[in-house]
Scaffold this motif. Structure first.
Motif, PDB file in Angstrom:
ATOM      1  N   GLN A 337      -0.218 -10.378  16.571  1.00  0.00           N
ATOM      2  CA  GLN A 337      -1.291 -10.558  15.609  1.00  0.00           C
ATOM      3  C   GLN A 337      -0.737 -10.757  14.199  1.00  0.00           C
ATOM      4  N   ALA A 338       0.266  -9.958  13.843  1.00  0.00           N
ATOM      5  CA  ALA A 338       0.868 -10.062  12.513  1.00  0.00           C
ATOM      6  C   ALA A 338       1.514 -11.424  12.290  1.00  0.00           C
ATOM      7  N   ALA A 339       2.073 -11.987  13.356  1.00  0.00           N
ATOM      8  CA  ALA A 339       2.741 -13.288  13.243  1.00  0.00           C
ATOM      9  C   ALA A 339       1.751 -14.411  12.925  1.00  0.00           C
ATOM     10  N   LEU A 340       0.456 -14.198  13.222  1.00  0.00           N
ATOM     11  CA  LEU A 340      -0.569 -15.198  12.908  1.00  0.00           C
ATOM     12  C   LEU A 340      -0.963 -15.170  11.437  1.00  0.00           C
ATOM     13  N   SER A 341      -0.584 -14.092  10.748  1.00  0.00           N
ATOM     14  CA  SER A 341      -0.879 -13.953   9.322  1.00  0.00           C
ATOM     15  C   SER A 341       0.244 -14.589   8.512  1.00  0.00           C
ATOM     16  N   PRO A 342      -0.059 -15.279   7.418  1.00  0.00           N
ATOM     17  CA  PRO A 342       0.992 -15.944   6.632  1.00  0.00           C
ATOM     18  C   PRO A 342       1.777 -14.976   5.757  1.00  0.00           C
ATOM     19  N   VAL A 343       2.837 -15.470   5.164  1.00  0.00           N
ATOM     20  CA  VAL A 343       3.599 -14.688   4.191  1.00  0.00           C
ATOM     21  C   VAL A 343       2.660 -14.171   3.109  1.00  0.00           C
ATOM     22  N   GLY A 344       2.688 -12.850   2.878  1.00  0.00           N
ATOM     23  CA  GLY A 344       1.789 -12.246   1.910  1.00  0.00           C
ATOM     24  C   GLY A 344       0.505 -11.729   2.507  1.00  0.00           C
ATOM     25  N   ALA A 345       0.351 -11.860   3.846  1.00  0.00           N
ATOM     26  CA  ALA A 345      -0.787 -11.284   4.583  1.00  0.00           C
ATOM     27  C   ALA A 345      -2.128 -11.649   3.950  1.00  0.00           C
ATOM     28  N   ASN A 346      -2.235 -12.899   3.510  1.00  0.00           N
ATOM     29  CA  ASN A 346      -3.493 -13.370   2.895  1.00  0.00           C
ATOM     30  C   ASN A 346      -3.927 -12.487   1.730  1.00  0.00           C
ATOM     31  N   GLY A 347      -2.945 -12.043   0.948  1.00  0.00           N
ATOM     32  CA  GLY A 347      -3.241 -11.286  -0.265  1.00  0.00           C
ATOM     33  C   GLY A 347      -3.527  -9.819  -0.043  1.00  0.00           C
ATOM     34  N   LEU A 348      -3.147  -9.301   1.102  1.00  0.00           N
ATOM     35  CA  LEU A 348      -3.343  -7.882   1.389  1.00  0.00           C
ATOM     36  C   LEU A 348      -2.016  -7.157   1.187  1.00  0.00           C
ATOM     37  N   LEU A 349      -2.047  -6.124   0.359  1.00  0.00           N
ATOM     38  CA  LEU A 349      -0.806  -5.439  -0.016  1.00  0.00           C
ATOM     39  C   LEU A 349      -0.911  -3.958   0.332  1.00  0.00           C
ATOM     40  N   MET A 350       0.110  -3.453   1.045  1.00  0.00           N
ATOM     41  CA  MET A 350       0.126  -2.060   1.491  1.00  0.00           C
ATOM     42  C   MET A 350       1.253  -1.296   0.800  1.00  0.00           C
ATOM     43  N   ILE A 351       0.927  -0.121   0.252  1.00  0.00           N
ATOM     44  CA  ILE A 351       1.947   0.820  -0.223  1.00  0.00           C
ATOM     45  C   ILE A 351       1.966   1.978   0.772  1.00  0.00           C
ATOM     46  N   PRO A 352       3.055   2.135   1.544  1.00  0.00           N
ATOM     47  CA  PRO A 352       3.051   3.037   2.701  1.00  0.00           C
ATOM     48  C   PRO A 352       3.438   4.479   2.399  1.00  0.00           C
ATOM     49  N   HIS A 353       2.874   5.067   1.346  1.00  0.00           N
ATOM     50  CA  HIS A 353       3.232   6.443   0.978  1.00  0.00           C
ATOM     51  C   HIS A 353       2.280   7.439   1.638  1.00  0.00           C
ATOM     52  N   LEU A 354       2.263   7.471   2.976  1.00  0.00           N
ATOM     53  CA  LEU A 354       1.262   8.270   3.675  1.00  0.00           C
ATOM     54  C   LEU A 354       1.526   9.770   3.600  1.00  0.00           C
ATOM     55  N   ILE A 355       2.749  10.192   3.335  1.00  0.00           N
ATOM     56  CA  ILE A 355       3.032  11.618   3.133  1.00  0.00           C
ATOM     57  C   ILE A 355       3.822  11.835   1.841  1.00  0.00           C
ATOM     58  N   GLY A 356       3.534  11.025   0.842  1.00  0.00           N
ATOM     59  CA  GLY A 356       4.271  11.114  -0.408  1.00  0.00           C
ATOM     60  C   GLY A 356       5.331  10.042  -0.482  1.00  0.00           C
ATOM     61  N   ALA A 357       5.841   9.833  -1.677  1.00  0.00           N
ATOM     62  CA  ALA A 357       6.849   8.795  -1.911  1.00  0.00           C
ATOM     63  C   ALA A 357       8.231   9.405  -1.997  1.00  0.00           C
ATOM     64  N   GLY A 358       9.153   8.848  -1.220  1.00  0.00           N
ATOM     65  CA  GLY A 358      10.551   9.222  -1.342  1.00  0.00           C
ATOM     66  C   GLY A 358      11.215   8.367  -2.405  1.00  0.00           C
ATOM     67  N   ALA A 359      12.463   7.958  -2.147  1.00  0.00           N
ATOM     68  CA  ALA A 359      13.182   7.134  -3.114  1.00  0.00           C
ATOM     69  C   ALA A 359      12.487   5.779  -3.261  1.00  0.00           C
ATOM     70  N   PRO A 360      12.496   5.189  -4.467  1.00  0.00           N
ATOM     71  CA  PRO A 360      13.088   5.714  -5.697  1.00  0.00           C
ATOM     72  C   PRO A 360      12.112   6.524  -6.566  1.00  0.00           C
ATOM     73  N   HIS A 361      10.898   6.794  -6.059  1.00  0.00           N
ATOM     74  CA  HIS A 361       9.865   7.431  -6.882  1.00  0.00           C
ATOM     75  C   HIS A 361       9.917   8.957  -6.851  1.00  0.00           C
ATOM     76  N   TRP A 362      10.148   9.523  -5.667  1.00  0.00           N
ATOM     77  CA  TRP A 362      10.157  10.979  -5.479  1.00  0.00           C
ATOM     78  C   TRP A 362       8.883  11.609  -6.032  1.00  0.00           C
ATOM     79  N   ASN A 363       7.784  11.186  -5.449  1.00  0.00           N
ATOM     80  CA  ASN A 363       6.467  11.670  -5.871  1.00  0.00           C
ATOM     81  C   ASN A 363       5.740  12.260  -4.664  1.00  0.00           C
ATOM     82  N   PRO A 364       5.761  13.586  -4.496  1.00  0.00           N
ATOM     83  CA  PRO A 364       5.108  14.192  -3.324  1.00  0.00           C
ATOM     84  C   PRO A 364       3.596  14.048  -3.324  1.00  0.00           C
ATOM     85  N   GLU A 365       3.000  13.693  -4.486  1.00  0.00           N
ATOM     86  CA  GLU A 365       1.548  13.544  -4.564  1.00  0.00           C
ATOM     87  C   GLU A 365       1.072  12.130  -4.243  1.00  0.00           C
TER      88      GLU A 365
END
Length: 514
Positions: A337-365
């Motif tokens: 399914q992902a392969a059918l989506s173009p580069v940039g996922a049709n303008g959908l952007l994910m930040i995957p900090h589901l349990i906080g951010a590790g490097a380089p941010h180190w933000n547990p919140e």
């Protein structure tokens, strides 16, 4: 006569026992999973005895499948999920559930360390930032919240140490694992009396730390599945072993392992510290060398979350295929399914900090963000945005490595995430770097096998053994047009995180959830 070594690869969700020839050819393996427990949304625990029961089963099964005599196994080395800590008594019996590396309960302890010891002192001594990720704050939590357990504890042991004790009855850790505790001086490669004293932690409660690849002792009992003639060799943390297993033993070499999280390691011949403390420095599996390291907490785990909560259709299709005898994985269907989506996922952007951010941010919140979602988006866009979001996080850290003078010639990719050819191509395109995968996906176990072989005396140089056994055969070249598009998306991703963080929204949400 063929000689053999064994690797015990003890990860976050389960364990593998693999049998190799001393030339590095895998001949058999077995795998068992275990359960994690979540007393609260930010707490993650495991049962240490469950580790051992699973490990023991895989030992017996792997040896049976290899169809060899256990006396033919020269040595065994352990590689493991790092930072996870468990208190044990003098007999090695756990006194509480282990606190897993993903656990975020120790924010209060980390704030105390920042205020009373300081980030500069911690970083310049241990190579680590102050974060709930690391074992030191977890030990402090036991002392503060469970003093009766702390006082009864003979040793606080990491996963490597717990299983090594089951095999030898000795309490031993190795430098690479010790360097992830926030209690180890990576400059002198010794436990830090100064840091431990300031944290109020008794170093007598820590195991002896030795170099990787050294003999700990013989197997204590044949009830383990191994012969008492088999030697136990000090192993290394899973990420250091993964780096060893793909030949990150020379300048310019770097690897990224994507499993539950993603871990980027680059070779160093001396400790190198980031003035901004964005990335870390740890002891490597090769004695006398170090690794620059960046940890991303949720990468494969983010895709797994979407599989479990969004990918019902793919999971059902995979189940139907399997009921017909066809080996189909939901991830493969998600990738289609992902392969059918173009580069940039049709303008959908994910930040995957589901349990906080590790490097380089180190933000547990920090928490996960999906930006740009519109009615026209398909599930394939969502899946692709997760893959691209993880690659963006990897790029942030590779850029920091470059700032510090560690410029990779290529990126060696390992772990379960590397099974996806699409994800590997996305990684190459986002980074603008050639990405290579080895013959064996389980490079972590290969690294442990290298240490076991060296410790048994079959090689006289760990780095040379790694060069001979690490075979990079699958290559993904970056597509320049895709890289240009991703550069624009990367800029948006960085601005999005900074705008949310600087506005204080992460902190406000964290307060709301208390």
């Amino acid at each position: 006569m063929t000689k053999y070594v064994a690797s015990l690869d003890i990860g976050t969700t389960g364990t593998r026992c693999l049998i190799f020839t001393t030339e590095g050819k895998e001949i058999a393996h077995d795998y068992k999973e275990w359960e994690s427990f979540y007393p609260s949304p930010v707490m993650v625990e495991q049962d240490a005895e469950g580790w051992w029961q699973a490990v023991r089963k895989t030992i017996f099964n792997a040896i049976r499948r290899a169809n060899i005599n256990n006396e033919d196994i020269l040595s065994v080395a352990i590689t493991n999920q790092r930072e996870t800590i468990v208190p044990v008594d003098k007999e090695g019996k756990s006194l509480a559930k282990a606190i897993v590396w993903q656990d975020r309960r120790t924010t209060k302890e980390c704030n105390w360390i920042k205020e009373h010891i300081g980030e500069d002192k911690i970083y310049s001594t241990t190579g680590l930032t102050i974060d709930p990720y690391f074992s030191g704050s977890k030990i402090m939590w036991f002392k503060n919240q469970k003093p009766e357990i702390y006082n009864k504890t003979h040793k606080f042991v990491l996963v490597h140490d717990y299983i090594a004790h089951k095999l030898t009855k000795k309490f031993i850790t190795d430098h690479s694992n010790a360097s992830r505790t926030m209690l180890f001086d990576i400059n002198s490669c010794k436990w830090s009396d100064t840091i431990a004293n300031e944290m109020g932690i008794d170093l007598d409660k820590m195991p002896e730390a030795i170099e990787s690849g050294k003999e700990i002792g013989n197997i204590y009992s044949s009830e383990t599945g191994f012969s008492t003639k088999t030697k136990v060799i000090s192993g290394a943390g899973d990420q250091q072993c993964a780096a060893l297993g793909v030949g990150v033993v020379k300048p310019g070499r770097m690897k990224c392992t994507t499993g539950t999280g993603s871990f980027i390691l680059g070779y160093l011949d001396k400790p190198t510290f980031d003035p901004k403390k964005r990335v870390l420095c740890s002891c490597a599996a090769v004695p006398g060398t170090w690794v620059q390291e960046a940890s991303i907490f949720t990468s494969g785990a983010a895709l797994r979350w979407f599989r479990d909560n969004v990918g019902a259709a793919e999971s059902i299709q995979a189940f139907i295929h399997k009921s017909k005898g066809q080996d189909v994985d939901p991830y493969d269907l998600m990738t289609e399914q992902a392969a059918l989506s173009p580069v940039g996922a049709n303008g959908l952007l994910m930040i995957p900090h589901l349990i906080g951010a590790g490097a380089p941010h180190w933000n547990p919140e920090a928490r996960g963000v999906m930006f740009g979602l519109a009615l026209g988006h398909k599930t394939g866009d969502i899946y692709r945005s997760v893959m691209e979001g993880v690659a963006m996080e990897v790029k942030k850290n590779v850029n920091v490595f470059a700032d510090l003078g560690l410029k990779p010639k290529d990126l060696r990719i390992t772990g379960g995430g590397s099974r996806s050819d699409l994800w590997n191509q996305i990684m190459a395109d986002v980074l603008g770097l050639k990405c290579g995968r080895g013959d064996l996906e389980e490079s972590t176990a290969v690294g442990a096998a290298i240490l076991a072989t060296y410790g048994a005396g079959e090689y006289n140089n760990i780095a040379r053994a790694a060069d001979e056994m690490a075979n990079i055969t699958n290559i993904w070249e970056p597509v320049s047009e895709n890289t240009k598009k991703y550069d624009k998306l990367f800029s948006i991703s960085e601005k999005l995180y900074q705008s949310i963080n600087q506005s204080g929204l992460y902190s406000e949400l964290s307060e709301f959830l208390k």
